[in-house]
Design a protein around this motif. Structure first.
Motif, PDB file in Angstrom:
ATOM      1  N   LYS A 110       0.831  -1.213   0.000  1.00 15.83           N
ATOM      2  CA  LYS A 110       0.000   0.000   0.000  1.00 15.83           C
ATOM      3  C   LYS A 110       0.861   1.258   0.000  1.00 15.83           C
ATOM      4  O   LYS A 110       0.535   2.250  -0.665  1.00 15.83           O
ATOM      5  N   LYS A 111       1.966   1.213   0.728  1.00 16.87           N
ATOM      6  CA  LYS A 111       2.837   2.382   0.813  1.00 16.87           C
ATOM      7  C   LYS A 111       3.543   2.652  -0.511  1.00 16.87           C
ATOM      8  O   LYS A 111       3.731   3.814  -0.901  1.00 16.87           O
ATOM      9  N   VAL A 112       3.949   1.597  -1.224  1.00 14.70           N
ATOM     10  CA  VAL A 112       4.557   1.772  -2.547  1.00 14.70           C
ATOM     11  C   VAL A 112       3.582   2.496  -3.471  1.00 14.70           C
ATOM     12  O   VAL A 112       3.955   3.438  -4.197  1.00 14.70           O
ATOM     13  N   ILE A 113       2.333   2.058  -3.458  1.00 14.44           N
ATOM     14  CA  ILE A 113       1.309   2.679  -4.315  1.00 14.44           C
ATOM     15  C   ILE A 113       1.146   4.158  -3.957  1.00 14.44           C
ATOM     16  O   ILE A 113       1.079   5.022  -4.840  1.00 14.44           O
ATOM     17  N   GLN A 114       1.115   4.458  -2.666  1.00 15.33           N
ATOM     18  CA  GLN A 114       0.983   5.847  -2.209  1.00 15.33           C
ATOM     19  C   GLN A 114       2.189   6.681  -2.636  1.00 15.33           C
ATOM     20  O   GLN A 114       2.041   7.791  -3.174  1.00 15.33           O
ATOM     21  N   MET A 158      12.311   7.980  -3.432  1.00 16.64           N
ATOM     22  CA  MET A 158      10.930   8.447  -3.304  1.00 16.64           C
ATOM     23  C   MET A 158       9.946   7.274  -3.288  1.00 16.64           C
ATOM     24  O   MET A 158       8.983   7.272  -2.525  1.00 16.64           O
ATOM     25  N   ILE A 159      10.211   6.270  -4.115  1.00 17.19           N
ATOM     26  CA  ILE A 159       9.322   5.107  -4.175  1.00 17.19           C
ATOM     27  C   ILE A 159       9.461   4.240  -2.919  1.00 17.19           C
ATOM     28  O   ILE A 159       8.489   3.670  -2.421  1.00 17.19           O
ATOM     29  N   LEU A 160      10.671   4.152  -2.372  1.00 15.90           N
ATOM     30  CA  LEU A 160      10.947   3.285  -1.222  1.00 15.90           C
ATOM     31  C   LEU A 160      10.847   4.001   0.124  1.00 15.90           C
ATOM     32  O   LEU A 160      11.140   3.409   1.161  1.00 15.90           O
ATOM     33  N   LYS A 161      10.394   5.240   0.117  1.00 14.80           N
ATOM     34  CA  LYS A 161      10.304   6.042   1.339  1.00 14.80           C
ATOM     35  C   LYS A 161       9.410   5.379   2.391  1.00 14.80           C
ATOM     36  O   LYS A 161       8.298   4.946   2.102  1.00 14.80           O
ATOM     37  N   ASP A 162       9.931   5.268   3.615  1.00 17.93           N
ATOM     38  CA  ASP A 162       9.180   4.760   4.779  1.00 17.93           C
ATOM     39  C   ASP A 162       8.741   3.306   4.632  1.00 17.93           C
ATOM     40  O   ASP A 162       7.755   2.887   5.258  1.00 17.93           O
TER      41      ASP A 162
END
Length: 257
Positions: free
Chosen positions: A87-91, A157-161
Motif C-alpha cells: 500500500k505504501k509503494v502505491i501511495q 521516493m518510491i521506497l520512502k518509509d
C-alpha cells in the motif's frame, strides 16, 4: 562437478528484442540436459509469462527475481511483499504520478496507465502494463513483486518509509520492487538447499543488476558480454554477448557441452 545451472532470460538466453533463442543456445541447453545437468530459468518475470521455447524443457523456475521458485510445478520457496508496504509503494508512487504494477501468483496489472511502465512491461509481456479495474482486489492477495517506471534517482521516493522492502533493476527506466529478504541470490540459495547441492556444484549466467547476487551465490558466475559493468566485476568469467551466442561459448569453454 556442475550439477545445476541458472539462466537469466532477457539479455542472456535471448536478446532483449528477440522472441526465441539462437540455434546454438538451444543446442547448448539440450546438451546440458543430455549430460544430466539441471537447467533453471532465473527471471524477474512471473511464472505465467515465462516464454516457452521449442525443444527446451527447463527443470525448474526461479521467478519474480527469486520470490517464487518451482521444481516440477512444486513450489519449493516463496517470499511475498509485506501487505502494508504494498500500500505504501502505491501511495509513494502516486505522489510523483507513477503507476504501479502488482503481481500475485496468478495475475498482474496496473492501477492506471503509464506509458513508460507499459513500454517496460512490453519487453516481457505482449499485454504490457494492463490496467485492472479490480486492482484493489488484486493487492489483497499475496504480492510477490511490484514494478514502477522509476529511474535510479527516483528510487528513494518510491521506497520512502518502507520497512521490509527493497528493489532491484535490469532496466534504466524501471524498478522491480521485492522483499528486503529477497532477490535472485536468495532464490538460488534456497534451490541449492532443496537439492542438497553445494555452491561449487552450481553455475549461473546473467547480464543485469538483478543477476548480480545470483552470480555471487553460485560457484561460477558468468556475465554476458553485454552485461552491465557491475555484473562483470563480480563474475568469475565474462563470455561473449547474447547476440554472439555467449551461453554456448562459455559452456564450451568450461567443457560442459
Amino acid at each position: 562437478m556442475v550439477k545445476i545451472i541458472f539462466f537469466d532470460i532477457d539479455g542472456t538466453l535471448i536478446d532483449i528484442d528477440a522472441d526465441d533463442m539462437s540455434d546454438k543456445t538451444k543446442y547448448a541447453l539440450q546438451k546440458l540436459k543430455e549430460n544430466k545437468i539441471l537447467i533453471f530459468a532465473a527471471t524477474g518475470r512471473p511464472y505465467y509469462i515465462v516464454p516457452k521455447f521449442d525443444g527446451i524443457e527447463f527443470d525448474g523456475f526461479l521467478t519474480f527475481n527469486g520470490q517464487l521458485c518451482l521444481y516440477n510445478d512444486e513450489i519449493i520457496y516463496e517470499n511475498h511483499l509485506d501487505p502494508q508496504d504494498v500500500k505504501k509503494v502505491i501511495q509513494n508512487a502516486s505522489e510523483i504520478d507513477k503507476a504501479c504494477m502488482a503481481a500475485s501468483d496468478t495475475l498482474m496489472g496496473a492501477n492506471f496507465y503509464d506509458k513508460k511502465l507499459d513500454d517496460y512491461m512490453l519487453i516481457a509481456d505482449p499485454n504490457g502494463a494492463k490496467v485492472l479495474q479490480n486492482f484493489d482486489e488484486l493487492i489483497k492477495e499475496n504480492i510477490y513483486q511490484m514494478m514502477v517506471a522509476a529511474t535510479k534517482d527516483q528510487e528513494p521516493m518510491i521506497l520512502k518509509d518502507l520497512n521490509h522492502t527493497t528493489c532491484t533493476r535490469w532496466h534504466p527506466d524501471a524498478m522491480d520492487i521485492i522483499p528486503a529478504t529477497g532477490g535472485k541470490g536468495i532464490g538460488t540459495k534456497k534451490i541449492l538447499e532443496y537439492f542438497g547441492f553445494s555452491a561449487d556444484e552450481s553455475m549461473a549466467f546473467g547480464d543485469g543488476g538483478n543477476d548480480k547476487d545470483m552470480l555471487e551465490t553460485v560457484g561460477c558466475g558468468i556475465a554476458m558480454g553485454n552485461a552491465i559493468e557491475s555484473v562483470k566485476q563480480v563474475a568469475n568469467y565474462v563470455t561473449k554477448p547474447v547476440s554472439e551466442d555467449g551461453v554456448y561459448w562459455a559452456l564450451k569453454h568450461f567443457n560442459l557441452i
